[in-house]
Write a protein that holds these residues in place. Sequence first.
Motif, PDB file in Angstrom:
ATOM      1  N   TYR A  36       0.841  -1.177   0.000  1.00  0.00           N
ATOM      2  CA  TYR A  36       0.000   0.000   0.000  1.00  0.00           C
ATOM      3  C   TYR A  36       0.890   1.245   0.000  1.00  0.00           C
ATOM      4  CZ  TYR A  36      -4.458  -2.336   0.911  1.00  0.00           C
ATOM      5  OH  TYR A  36      -5.603  -3.089   0.794  1.00  0.00           O
ATOM      6  N   GLY A  43      -5.561   8.470   3.190  1.00  0.00           N
ATOM      7  CA  GLY A  43      -5.652   7.064   3.538  1.00  0.00           C
ATOM      8  C   GLY A  43      -4.770   6.218   2.632  1.00  0.00           C
ATOM      9  N   PRO A  44      -4.371   5.032   3.095  1.00  0.00           N
ATOM     10  CA  PRO A  44      -3.568   4.142   2.244  1.00  0.00           C
ATOM     11  C   PRO A  44      -4.367   3.669   1.024  1.00  0.00           C
ATOM     12  CG  PRO A  44      -3.495   3.446   4.557  1.00  0.00           C
ATOM     13  CD  PRO A  44      -4.573   4.470   4.444  1.00  0.00           C
ATOM     14  N   GLY A 101       2.435  -4.106   7.850  1.00  0.00           N
ATOM     15  CA  GLY A 101       3.694  -3.670   8.406  1.00  0.00           C
ATOM     16  C   GLY A 101       3.553  -2.237   8.897  1.00  0.00           C
ATOM     17  N   LYS A 102       4.565  -1.765   9.615  1.00  0.00           N
ATOM     18  CA  LYS A 102       4.469  -0.425  10.210  1.00  0.00           C
ATOM     19  C   LYS A 102       4.699   0.692   9.204  1.00  0.00           C
ATOM     20  CE  LYS A 102       5.539  -1.768  14.932  1.00  0.00           C
ATOM     21  NZ  LYS A 102       6.416  -1.600  16.103  1.00  0.00           N
TER      22      LYS A 102
ATOM     23  N   TYR B  33     -13.931  -1.879   8.588  1.00  0.00           N
ATOM     24  CA  TYR B  33     -12.864  -1.893   9.585  1.00  0.00           C
ATOM     25  C   TYR B  33     -12.644  -0.482  10.148  1.00  0.00           C
ATOM     26  CZ  TYR B  33     -11.895  -5.947   6.605  1.00  0.00           C
ATOM     27  OH  TYR B  33     -12.014  -7.098   5.866  1.00  0.00           O
ATOM     28  N   TYR B  35      -9.385   1.478  12.029  1.00  0.00           N
ATOM     29  CA  TYR B  35      -7.987   1.451  12.423  1.00  0.00           C
ATOM     30  C   TYR B  35      -7.636   2.781  13.088  1.00  0.00           C
ATOM     31  CZ  TYR B  35      -7.200  -2.333   8.992  1.00  0.00           C
ATOM     32  OH  TYR B  35      -7.234  -3.502   8.278  1.00  0.00           O
ATOM     33  N   GLN B  37      -3.922   5.075  13.545  1.00  0.00           N
ATOM     34  CA  GLN B  37      -2.553   5.133  13.057  1.00  0.00           C
ATOM     35  C   GLN B  37      -1.788   6.150  13.879  1.00  0.00           C
ATOM     36  OE1 GLN B  37      -1.812   6.539   8.962  1.00  0.00           O
ATOM     37  NE2 GLN B  37      -0.315   4.885   8.737  1.00  0.00           N
ATOM     38  N   GLY B  42       2.319   2.174  13.152  1.00  0.00           N
ATOM     39  CA  GLY B  42       1.613   1.640  11.997  1.00  0.00           C
ATOM     40  C   GLY B  42       0.102   1.677  12.175  1.00  0.00           C
ATOM     41  N   LEU B  43      -0.593   0.921  11.357  1.00  0.00           N
ATOM     42  CA  LEU B  43      -2.044   0.818  11.430  1.00  0.00           C
ATOM     43  C   LEU B  43      -2.402  -0.276  12.429  1.00  0.00           C
ATOM     44  CD1 LEU B  43      -2.946   0.910   7.641  1.00  0.00           C
ATOM     45  CD2 LEU B  43      -3.810   2.504   9.346  1.00  0.00           C
ATOM     46  N   LEU B  45      -5.652  -2.315  14.162  1.00  0.00           N
ATOM     47  CA  LEU B  45      -7.076  -2.589  14.004  1.00  0.00           C
ATOM     48  C   LEU B  45      -7.785  -2.452  15.338  1.00  0.00           C
ATOM     49  CD1 LEU B  45      -9.272  -3.576  11.999  1.00  0.00           C
ATOM     50  CD2 LEU B  45      -8.725  -5.907  12.753  1.00  0.00           C
ATOM     51  N   TYR B  48     -13.635  -4.646  13.718  1.00  0.00           N
ATOM     52  CA  TYR B  48     -14.039  -4.869  12.353  1.00  0.00           C
ATOM     53  C   TYR B  48     -15.385  -5.576  12.316  1.00  0.00           C
ATOM     54  CZ  TYR B  48     -12.358  -9.749  12.703  1.00  0.00           C
ATOM     55  OH  TYR B  48     -12.162 -11.055  13.070  1.00  0.00           O
ATOM     56  N   PHE B  90      -8.818   5.706  10.716  1.00  0.00           N
ATOM     57  CA  PHE B  90      -9.204   5.353   9.351  1.00  0.00           C
ATOM     58  C   PHE B  90     -10.269   4.277   9.372  1.00  0.00           C
ATOM     59  CE2 PHE B  90      -6.329   7.743   6.813  1.00  0.00           C
ATOM     60  CZ  PHE B  90      -5.163   7.859   7.552  1.00  0.00           C
ATOM     61  N   GLN B 107      -8.417  -3.698   0.832  1.00  0.00           N
ATOM     62  CA  GLN B 107      -9.185  -2.786   1.659  1.00  0.00           C
ATOM     63  C   GLN B 107      -9.074  -1.373   1.087  1.00  0.00           C
ATOM     64  OE1 GLN B 107      -8.347  -3.153   5.866  1.00  0.00           O
ATOM     65  NE2 GLN B 107      -8.684  -5.365   5.840  1.00  0.00           N
ATOM     66  N   PHE B 109      -9.642   2.561   1.846  1.00  0.00           N
ATOM     67  CA  PHE B 109      -9.622   3.413   3.031  1.00  0.00           C
ATOM     68  C   PHE B 109     -10.299   4.752   2.789  1.00  0.00           C
ATOM     69  CE2 PHE B 109      -6.856   1.358   6.151  1.00  0.00           C
ATOM     70  CZ  PHE B 109      -6.355   0.309   5.399  1.00  0.00           C
ATOM     71  N   GLY B 110     -10.867   5.282   3.854  1.00  0.00           N
ATOM     72  CA  GLY B 110     -11.373   6.634   3.847  1.00  0.00           C
ATOM     73  C   GLY B 110     -10.242   7.624   4.068  1.00  0.00           C
ATOM     74  N   PRO B 111     -10.569   8.936   4.084  1.00  0.00           N
ATOM     75  CA  PRO B 111      -9.536   9.964   4.204  1.00  0.00           C
ATOM     76  C   PRO B 111      -9.025  10.169   5.631  1.00  0.00           C
ATOM     77  CG  PRO B 111     -11.678  10.970   3.988  1.00  0.00           C
ATOM     78  CD  PRO B 111     -11.890   9.498   3.811  1.00  0.00           C
ATOM     79  N   ARG B 114      -8.753  13.155  12.106  1.00  0.00           N
ATOM     80  CA  ARG B 114      -7.661  13.517  13.028  1.00  0.00           C
ATOM     81  C   ARG B 114      -8.285  13.939  14.347  1.00  0.00           C
ATOM     82  NH1 ARG B 114      -2.677  13.985  11.011  1.00  0.00           N
ATOM     83  NH2 ARG B 114      -2.529  13.513   8.791  1.00  0.00           N
TER      84      ARG B 114
END
Lengths: 110, 118
Positions: A36, A43-44, A101-102, B33, B35, B37, B42-43, B45, B48, B90, B107, B109-111, B114
């Motif tokens: 990604y 977003g990713p 992954g991070k 889902y 998440y 960040q 990282g992301l 979860l 979900y 997210f 997957q 993702f939305g924007p 924050r």
Amino acid sequence: QKEVEQDPGPLSVPEGAIVSLNCTYSNSAFQYFMWYRQYSRKGPELLMYTYSSGNKEDGRFTAQVDKSSKYISLFIRDSQPSDSATYLCAIPLGNNRLAFGKGNQVVVIP
Amino acid sequence: NAGVTQTPKFQVLKTGQSMTLQCAQDMNHNSMYWYRQDPGMGLRLIYYSASEGTTDKGEVPNGYNVSRLNKREFSLRLESAAPSQTSVYFCASSEARAGGPGKSNEQFFGPGTRLTVL
């Protein structure tokens, strides 16, 4: 042990350089691998998706899987400032989930 | 198609306040889902929903609740916000067909939202 590991260090390269990113994974049964791309404050988005071993090319991007060492790689040739983003590897798990992954933040300097 | 939409985009809360983050998708996806960040983490979860009517805990569910309102909408609620919940949130959705490997696991993702908790 996490399903996928990615050293989250940042990476700065000059424009035109080759970018090399790596992840390791724990379960030899995994067959699908994803990369990604996430731009700042977005977003990713899925960049590439590969199945099993070998290489897959898409323009300047190459995704590589080495199942013997449980290692996945993403290469960016002729890197451009527009490639500056965070890159995350991801692996589908068996329960409708992805293990991420991070991420590596890549900065391509003009 | 709008894809995955999230509201609000930004929010500042005081410790102890509650709020609900909204998410909707127009791709007729089965799974959704939430998440968070954080830098260097990282992301992760939170919760979900594999299909309409089901929800499951993810890696970091404490302090959150979710509702799968219908196939399109999946909301995340913070009942009593804490500074540790300051993050970017997210929402994502996936076709995730049972027994359908590979691309169906993608997957979208939305924007992001924050959130700052003071």
